[in-house]
Scaffold this active site. Sequence first.
Site, PDB file in Angstrom:
ATOM      1  CB  ALA A   1      -0.784  -0.233   1.286  1.00  0.00           C
ATOM      2  CB  THR A   2       4.677   2.047   1.538  1.00  0.00           C
ATOM      3  OG1 THR A   2       3.473   1.886   3.018  1.00  0.00           O
ATOM      4  CG2 THR A   2       5.343   3.166   1.808  1.00  0.00           C
TER       5      THR A   2
ATOM      6  CG  ASN B   1      -3.680   3.055  10.122  1.00  0.00           C
ATOM      7  OD1 ASN B   1      -3.960   4.138   9.661  1.00  0.00           O
ATOM      8  ND2 ASN B   1      -2.383   3.284  10.660  1.00  0.00           N
TER       9      ASN B   1
ATOM     10  CD  GLN C   1      -5.545  -1.304   8.900  1.00  0.00           C
ATOM     11  OE1 GLN C   1      -6.263  -2.552   8.759  1.00  0.00           O
ATOM     12  NE2 GLN C   1      -4.780  -1.040   9.016  1.00  0.00           N
TER      13      GLN C   1
ATOM     14  CB  ALA D   1      -1.568  -9.276  -0.073  1.00  0.00           C
ATOM     15  CG  HIS D   2       1.438  -6.705   5.102  1.00  0.00           C
ATOM     16  ND1 HIS D   2       1.297  -6.467   6.548  1.00  0.00           N
ATOM     17  CD2 HIS D   2       1.046  -5.544   4.443  1.00  0.00           C
ATOM     18  CE1 HIS D   2       1.646  -4.990   6.363  1.00  0.00           C
ATOM     19  NE2 HIS D   2       1.382  -4.456   5.907  1.00  0.00           N
TER      20      HIS D   2
ATOM     21  CB  THR E   1      10.416  -9.687 -12.191  1.00  0.00           C
ATOM     22  OG1 THR E   1      11.555  -9.291 -13.620  1.00  0.00           O
ATOM     23  CG2 THR E   1      10.033 -10.911 -12.291  1.00  0.00           C
TER      24      THR E   1
ATOM     25  CB  CYS F   1       4.076   3.047   9.432  1.00  0.00           C
ATOM     26  SG  CYS F   1       3.313   1.832   8.791  1.00  0.00           S
TER      27      CYS F   1
HETATM   28  C1  LIG Z   1      -0.366  -1.003   6.773  1.00  0.00           C
HETATM   29  C2  LIG Z   1      -0.714   0.561   5.972  1.00  0.00           C
HETATM   30  C3  LIG Z   1       0.122   0.983   4.630  1.00  0.00           C
HETATM   31  C4  LIG Z   1       0.904   0.262   3.954  1.00  0.00           C
HETATM   32  O1  LIG Z   1       1.146  -0.793   3.636  1.00  0.00           O
HETATM   33  P1  LIG Z   1       1.985  -1.838   2.988  1.00  0.00           P
HETATM   34  O2  LIG Z   1       1.419  -3.036   2.882  1.00  0.00           O
HETATM   35  O3  LIG Z   1       2.954  -2.215   4.409  1.00  0.00           O
HETATM   36  O4  LIG Z   1       3.484  -1.063   3.179  1.00  0.00           O
HETATM   37  C5  LIG Z   1      -1.048   2.649   3.610  1.00  0.00           C
HETATM   38  N1  LIG Z   1      -2.077   2.806   4.458  1.00  0.00           N
HETATM   39  C6  LIG Z   1      -2.601   1.809   6.017  1.00  0.00           C
HETATM   40  C7  LIG Z   1      -3.905   2.698   6.240  1.00  0.00           C
HETATM   41  C8  LIG Z   1      -1.961   1.204   6.566  1.00  0.00           C
HETATM   42  O5  LIG Z   1      -2.828   0.190   7.385  1.00  0.00           O
END
Ligand SMILES: *Cc1c(COP(=O)(O)O)cnc(C)c1O
Length: 336
Positions: A73-74, A153, A181, A202-203, A242, A328
Amino acid sequence: MDRPIYLDYNATTPVDRRVFAIMAPFFTNSFGNAASSGHPYGWEASQAVERARKQLAHVLNADPSGIVWTSGATEANNLAIKGVADALRFHGKHIITQTTEHKSVLDCCKRLQRDGWEITYLPVDRTGLVTAEQVEKAIRPDTVLVSIMIANNETGAIQPFGDIATICRNNGVLFHTDATQAVGKIPIDVIADGIDLLSMTAHKIYGPKGCGALYAPQHDPRVQLNPLMDGGGHEGGLRSGTLNVPGIVGLGAAVELAIQELPESARRLKSLRDRLENEIHRQLDNVTVNGHRTSRLNHVLNLSFAGVDGDALIATLDGIAVSAGSACNSHIREPS
Ligand SMILES: *Cc1c(COP(=O)(O)O)cnc(C)c1O
């Protein structure tokens, strides 16, 4: 080893064993490069990637061609915000966001500010929400993008993202949302909700780390963005490199499972969260629940204990793994 009970799922989740089983062959036997178009190894990888693209698109009610794979997501937030800013730099120089966004949104905005962009950071109310009226008032003739998350988050507060999207659409401004989220936790429909760009990872939904996506419909002439990286021109030229095939396969499986199980998991998590919240209130005074009471993710509980330092409190809780703020920002020692 006796490990504490894990209550930090907004920081990350384990990979679901069913997801892991689906990913596993793509590390070993099915190792092809999805861009290798001349042999079955490549075709197999490419088919798996396209299947995952359909799985995610289906969950968002998006066209699969609008899904761009990223490292998380970053990166998706960076691509959306800086990519749109670069593509629309001759159309305007103003972006609107809000103060409780994730670092990866706020720091993109800070960098753009250094490059001459003007950023409006809307304040949130006591419940963590902004209003569509605030957004409307902040829109100027030179505004090109509004970036406001679906769900926070730390508090789980759910912004009125549909109303905000409508305001943006009516004013000809692109609407990006960090839905990291929210995907798999509440229903999202990019068409009905009027979302132009959406970031996810995904995580946070029992998928692997290091894989995410940006929804950016390439067939929509309004949604203009430039890539951040130059290279082989993968992902319609928007994200060279890739593809992380096992990760993408895992993301697709994880998001599909999350949606299939959403009705059951929403009920189960809400009942567990409410029970914890009620017991803490019953046994302790001077506890405040942060975030909106109803417009809130079912699994999130954010509490303040009056006069108690969050980090000091957490240090005394050996039995549970919780956070005093976003992972973060974990080096920052101030209350969130
Ligand atoms: C965890 C999070 C991110 C970052 O996601 P990553 O895949 O770890 O880079 C961005 N935005 C929110 C709201 C998050 O909770």
